[in-house]
Enzyme design. Structure first.
Site, mmCIF file in Angstrom:
data_model
loop_
_atom_site.group_PDB
_atom_site.id
_atom_site.type_symbol
_atom_site.label_atom_id
_atom_site.label_comp_id
_atom_site.label_asym_id
_atom_site.label_seq_id
_atom_site.Cartn_x
_atom_site.Cartn_y
_atom_site.Cartn_z
ATOM 1 N N TYR A 111 -1.869 -0.398 10.988
ATOM 2 C CA TYR A 111 -2.001 -1.081 9.683
ATOM 3 C C TYR A 111 -0.805 -0.754 8.788
ATOM 4 O O TYR A 111 -0.149 -1.654 8.253
ATOM 5 C CB TYR A 111 -3.307 -0.656 8.987
ATOM 6 C CG TYR A 111 -3.325 -0.971 7.499
ATOM 7 C CD1 TYR A 111 -3.368 -2.283 7.048
ATOM 8 C CD2 TYR A 111 -3.280 0.058 6.537
ATOM 9 C CE1 TYR A 111 -3.355 -2.580 5.682
ATOM 10 C CE2 TYR A 111 -3.273 -0.236 5.180
ATOM 11 C CZ TYR A 111 -3.321 -1.550 4.751
ATOM 12 O OH TYR A 111 -3.308 -1.841 3.402
ATOM 13 N N THR A 118 0.825 -1.214 0.000
ATOM 14 C CA THR A 118 0.000 0.000 0.000
ATOM 15 C C THR A 118 0.859 1.265 0.000
ATOM 16 O O THR A 118 1.998 1.252 0.493
ATOM 17 C CB THR A 118 -0.891 0.003 1.260
ATOM 18 O OG1 THR A 118 -1.505 1.282 1.396
ATOM 19 C CG2 THR A 118 -0.103 -0.265 2.533
ATOM 20 N N ASP A 119 0.272 2.366 -0.454
ATOM 21 C CA ASP A 119 0.988 3.648 -0.395
ATOM 22 C C ASP A 119 1.089 4.179 1.041
ATOM 23 O O ASP A 119 1.857 5.095 1.316
ATOM 24 C CB ASP A 119 0.325 4.700 -1.298
ATOM 25 C CG ASP A 119 -1.128 5.012 -0.953
ATOM 26 O OD1 ASP A 119 -1.661 4.408 0.005
ATOM 27 O OD2 ASP A 119 -1.727 5.874 -1.630
ATOM 28 N N GLU A 120 0.304 3.572 1.959
ATOM 29 C CA GLU A 120 0.313 4.081 3.346
ATOM 30 C C GLU A 120 1.658 3.874 4.032
ATOM 31 O O GLU A 120 1.925 4.502 5.059
ATOM 32 C CB GLU A 120 -0.797 3.425 4.170
ATOM 33 C CG GLU A 120 -2.162 3.714 3.601
ATOM 34 C CD GLU A 120 -3.286 3.579 4.621
ATOM 35 O OE1 GLU A 120 -3.013 3.468 5.822
ATOM 36 O OE2 GLU A 120 -4.443 3.600 4.188
ATOM 37 N N LYS A 145 2.189 -3.260 7.279
ATOM 38 C CA LYS A 145 2.475 -3.451 5.851
ATOM 39 C C LYS A 145 3.920 -3.048 5.545
ATOM 40 O O LYS A 145 4.598 -3.711 4.758
ATOM 41 C CB LYS A 145 1.505 -2.627 4.990
ATOM 42 C CG LYS A 145 0.065 -3.090 5.012
ATOM 43 C CD LYS A 145 -0.162 -4.480 4.435
ATOM 44 C CE LYS A 145 0.046 -4.566 2.945
ATOM 45 N NZ LYS A 145 -0.321 -5.928 2.414
HETATM 46 P P1 NAD Z 1 -9.769 -7.152 2.169
HETATM 47 O O1 NAD Z 1 -9.781 -6.887 3.639
HETATM 48 O O2 NAD Z 1 -10.975 -6.856 1.361
HETATM 49 O O3 NAD Z 1 -9.429 -8.693 1.917
HETATM 50 C C1 NAD Z 1 -8.420 -9.370 2.619
HETATM 51 C C2 NAD Z 1 -8.587 -10.864 2.369
HETATM 52 O O4 NAD Z 1 -7.536 -11.530 3.086
HETATM 53 C C3 NAD Z 1 -9.913 -11.430 2.872
HETATM 54 O O5 NAD Z 1 -10.471 -12.308 1.929
HETATM 55 C C4 NAD Z 1 -9.530 -12.175 4.139
HETATM 56 O O6 NAD Z 1 -10.374 -13.300 4.418
HETATM 57 C C5 NAD Z 1 -8.098 -12.610 3.821
HETATM 58 N N1 NAD Z 1 -7.303 -12.817 5.034
HETATM 59 C C6 NAD Z 1 -7.174 -11.955 6.084
HETATM 60 N N2 NAD Z 1 -6.387 -12.493 7.036
HETATM 61 C C7 NAD Z 1 -5.993 -13.708 6.557
HETATM 62 C C8 NAD Z 1 -5.167 -14.748 7.070
HETATM 63 N N3 NAD Z 1 -4.610 -14.656 8.280
HETATM 64 N N4 NAD Z 1 -4.946 -15.854 6.300
HETATM 65 C C9 NAD Z 1 -5.527 -15.957 5.072
HETATM 66 N N5 NAD Z 1 -6.352 -15.033 4.558
HETATM 67 C C10 NAD Z 1 -6.576 -13.913 5.283
HETATM 68 O O7 NAD Z 1 -8.490 -6.397 1.631
HETATM 69 P P2 NAD Z 1 -8.258 -5.629 0.245
HETATM 70 O O8 NAD Z 1 -8.732 -4.253 0.377
HETATM 71 O O9 NAD Z 1 -8.734 -6.491 -0.852
HETATM 72 O O10 NAD Z 1 -6.655 -5.577 0.236
HETATM 73 C C11 NAD Z 1 -5.905 -6.655 -0.318
HETATM 74 C C12 NAD Z 1 -4.432 -6.319 -0.231
HETATM 75 O O11 NAD Z 1 -4.167 -5.137 -0.966
HETATM 76 C C13 NAD Z 1 -3.934 -6.066 1.182
HETATM 77 O O12 NAD Z 1 -2.644 -6.617 1.296
HETATM 78 C C14 NAD Z 1 -3.889 -4.551 1.300
HETATM 79 O O13 NAD Z 1 -2.908 -4.146 2.205
HETATM 80 C C15 NAD Z 1 -3.526 -4.171 -0.122
HETATM 81 N N6 NAD Z 1 -4.002 -2.842 -0.567
HETATM 82 C C16 NAD Z 1 -5.302 -2.478 -0.419
HETATM 83 C C17 NAD Z 1 -5.734 -1.245 -0.914
HETATM 84 C C18 NAD Z 1 -7.174 -0.804 -0.806
HETATM 85 O O14 NAD Z 1 -7.480 0.341 -1.133
HETATM 86 N N7 NAD Z 1 -8.091 -1.632 -0.370
HETATM 87 C C19 NAD Z 1 -4.812 -0.382 -1.510
HETATM 88 C C20 NAD Z 1 -3.474 -0.782 -1.628
HETATM 89 C C21 NAD Z 1 -3.079 -2.030 -1.159
HETATM 90 O O1 DAU Z 2 -4.108 4.106 0.488
HETATM 91 C C1 DAU Z 2 -4.344 2.723 0.401
HETATM 92 C C2 DAU Z 2 -5.172 2.285 1.582
HETATM 93 O O2 DAU Z 2 -6.493 2.790 1.368
HETATM 94 C C3 DAU Z 2 -5.218 0.764 1.750
HETATM 95 O O3 DAU Z 2 -3.918 0.305 2.045
HETATM 96 C C4 DAU Z 2 -6.171 0.376 2.875
HETATM 97 O O4 DAU Z 2 -6.262 -1.039 2.961
HETATM 98 C C5 DAU Z 2 -7.521 0.952 2.580
HETATM 99 O O5 DAU Z 2 -8.407 0.665 3.645
HETATM 100 C C6 DAU Z 2 -7.447 2.473 2.346
HETATM 101 O O6 DAU Z 2 -7.149 3.162 3.584
HETATM 102 P P1 DAU Z 2 -7.893 4.537 3.987
HETATM 103 O O7 DAU Z 2 -7.804 4.675 5.444
HETATM 104 O O8 DAU Z 2 -7.445 5.659 3.142
HETATM 105 O O9 DAU Z 2 -9.393 4.152 3.519
HETATM 106 P P2 DAU Z 2 -10.826 4.353 4.202
HETATM 107 O O10 DAU Z 2 -11.839 3.968 3.182
HETATM 108 O O11 DAU Z 2 -10.917 3.708 5.538
HETATM 109 O O12 DAU Z 2 -10.890 5.921 4.427
HETATM 110 C C7 DAU Z 2 -10.751 6.828 3.343
HETATM 111 C C8 DAU Z 2 -10.818 8.234 3.901
HETATM 112 O O13 DAU Z 2 -12.153 8.482 4.376
HETATM 113 C C9 DAU Z 2 -9.921 8.457 5.098
HETATM 114 O O14 DAU Z 2 -9.416 9.796 5.074
HETATM 115 C C10 DAU Z 2 -10.843 8.297 6.299
HETATM 116 C C11 DAU Z 2 -12.170 8.812 5.776
HETATM 117 N N1 DAU Z 2 -13.380 8.171 6.353
HETATM 118 C C12 DAU Z 2 -13.462 6.810 6.344
HETATM 119 C C13 DAU Z 2 -14.556 6.167 6.875
HETATM 120 C C14 DAU Z 2 -14.652 4.657 6.882
HETATM 121 C C15 DAU Z 2 -14.403 8.946 6.866
HETATM 122 O O15 DAU Z 2 -14.337 10.197 6.857
HETATM 123 N N2 DAU Z 2 -15.482 8.316 7.401
HETATM 124 C C16 DAU Z 2 -15.607 6.965 7.431
HETATM 125 O O16 DAU Z 2 -16.631 6.442 7.966
#
Ligand code: NAD
Ligand code: DAU
Length: 352
Positions: free
Chosen positions: A160, A135-137, A164
């Site tokens: 988190y 992730t970019d975080e 990562k």
């Molecule tokens: P998600 O939470 O939707 O899905 C995670 C999946 O991993 C689920 O199916 C869960 O059952 C599985 N999982 C969790 N713990 C596990 C374990 N101990 N063993 C096996 N499986 C397990 O997550 P996502 O948003 O699809 O993110 C997927 C990946 O991409 C993550 O590594 C996250 O850090 C990365 N990522 C997410 C975003 C985003 O915006 N969502 C952005 C950049 C990177």
């Molecule tokens: O940047 C990549 C990341 O983006 C991924 O690595 C993470 O897995 C993914 O969850 C996401 O993280 P964020 O914290 O940016 O996403 P989230 O959707 O939780 O929140 C987006 C923005 O919205 C953040 O500034 C917090 C705000 N927010 C979020 C929720 C859930 C609110 O204001 N209200 C809310 O209820």
């Protein structure tokens, strides 16, 4: 990695991004055997990949990456040629409440996979690949200007993000120490179908539909860089096949939005789609207590993947958002199923 007839383990394939990656690989590469390993936590949902169940090159393994012995046995049995590792605890708010879950899955779980991969190949890695999805975080928070590049120093701010970041470092260390072939990509915020409604966009879609308050953290002037999930999947495909071993690629859409502007756009589109009066959903906006340690701004410089590998997003934000809203409105059962039961307890704890 380009040879045919590979066996590929994709972890987290029942989750949001993983399900799109698994679908792309199963359908696009019938010559590959795709193994989807997922523990089916609250975020994993077999409904997300139901359409793939009958495909000959698709296999599901229910297992937990925290269990090192289980990973060891599985890798010895299958000797996967490649791993695309997405399984993780992924929600920042949950990491603030339960940081250890993140350390155990994201840090230890990743190390377990790396150890199993090494053991299965006895440190002889010709033609093998470990692709770590991150992730970019990990880069922390930006000021008003600037972008995250692949050489930006790590500065993770939430449990988190730090879990990562630790996993990225461990992957690189295994590359350096054992010659384990890897690539890493760091992506910005994804949106699209099948995202669990704890994240901003699906949570707000669900609340608008139900005319519930829209909980904006702090002043709402936090900035995120949004990418359509199917474009993240094509970027992973591109890096998997064309990326250079040992390299990192940032993935993003050069698409920054403040939360408030994004929420207003979402409200307008939902009003149109639901046939409501203009401005009615915006009235649901409610300012709530800020997230602890809230990162102010993320923005990705995706120039390297574009220049070196020719990847770019296929849809504009407006197109992607429209597709996303249409999917959630057409899949009410999916949304109702995932927001029943444990979700209610989570929601009350977080927002009341
Ligand atoms: P998600 O939470 O939707 O899905 C995670 C999946 O991993 C689920 O199916 C869960 O059952 C599985 N999982 C969790 N713990 C596990 C374990 N101990 N063993 C096996 N499986 C397990 O997550 P996502 O948003 O699809 O993110 C997927 C990946 O991409 C993550 O590594 C996250 O850090 C990365 N990522 C997410 C975003 C985003 O915006 N969502 C952005 C950049 C990177
Ligand atoms: O940047 C990549 C990341 O983006 C991924 O690595 C993470 O897995 C993914 O969850 C996401 O993280 P964020 O914290 O940016 O996403 P989230 O959707 O939780 O929140 C987006 C923005 O919205 C953040 O500034 C917090 C705000 N927010 C979020 C929720 C859930 C609110 O204001 N209200 C809310 O209820």
């Amino acid at each position: 990695m380009s040879e045919k007839n590979k066996s590929i383990l994709i972890t987290g394939g029942a989750g949001f991004i993983g399900s799109h990656v698994v679908r792309l690989f199963v359908n696009k590469y019938p010559e590959y055997q795709i193994y989807n390993l997922d523990a089916l936590t609250y975020a994993g949902n077999l409904e997300n990949i139901k359409d793939l169940e009958s495909q000959k090159n698709y296999h599901f393994i229910k297992a937990d990456i925290k269990e090192g012995d289980v990973m060891h046995e599985l890798f010895l049995e299958h000797r996967f040629d490649a791993v695309i590792h997405l399984a993780a605890e992924s929600h920042v708010d949950r990491s603030i409440t339960n940081p250890n879950d993140f350390i155990e899955t994201n840090v230890l779980g990743t190390a377990n996979l790396l150890n199993a991969f090494r053991a299965a190949h006895e440190n002889s890695f010709e033609g093998k690949l470990f692709y770590h999805v991150s992730t970019d975080e990990v880069y922390g928070s930006l000021g008003k200007t600037g972008l995250f590049t692949e050489t930006t120093s790590y500065d993770p701010q939430s449990p988190y993000a730090s879990s990562k970041a630790a996993s990225d470092h461990i992957v690189r260390a295994y590359g350096n120490t054992y010659g384990l072939p890897f690539v890493i990509s760091n992506c910005s915020n994804n949106y699209g179908a099948n995202q669990f409604p704890e994240k901003l966009i699906p949570l707000f879609i669900n609340n608008i539909k139900k005319s519930m308050p829209l909980p904006v953290y702090g002043d709402g002037n936090y900035t995120r860089d949004w990418l359509f999930v199917e474009d993240h999947a094509t970027a992973i495909d591109t890096i998997f096949h064309e990326g250079t071993l040992g390299e990192t690629y940032n993935i993003g859409g050069f698409n920054e939005w403040t939360n408030l502007n994004l929420i207003k756009l979402l409200c307008q589109l939902m009003d149109q789609k639901l046939g409501r009066d203009k401005g009615s959903s915006e009235q649901l906006i409610t300012y709530v207590k800020d997230r602890a340690g809230h990162d102010r701004r993320y923005a990705i410089d995706a120039d390297k993947i574009n220049r070196n590998l020719g990847w770019k997003p296929s849809v504009t934000f407006e197109e992607g958002l429209e597709k996303t809203l249409d999917w959630y409105l057409a899949n009410e059962n999916w949304l109702d199923n995932v927001t029943s039961g444990a979700y209610q307890t989570y929601y009350k704890k977080m927002y009341s």
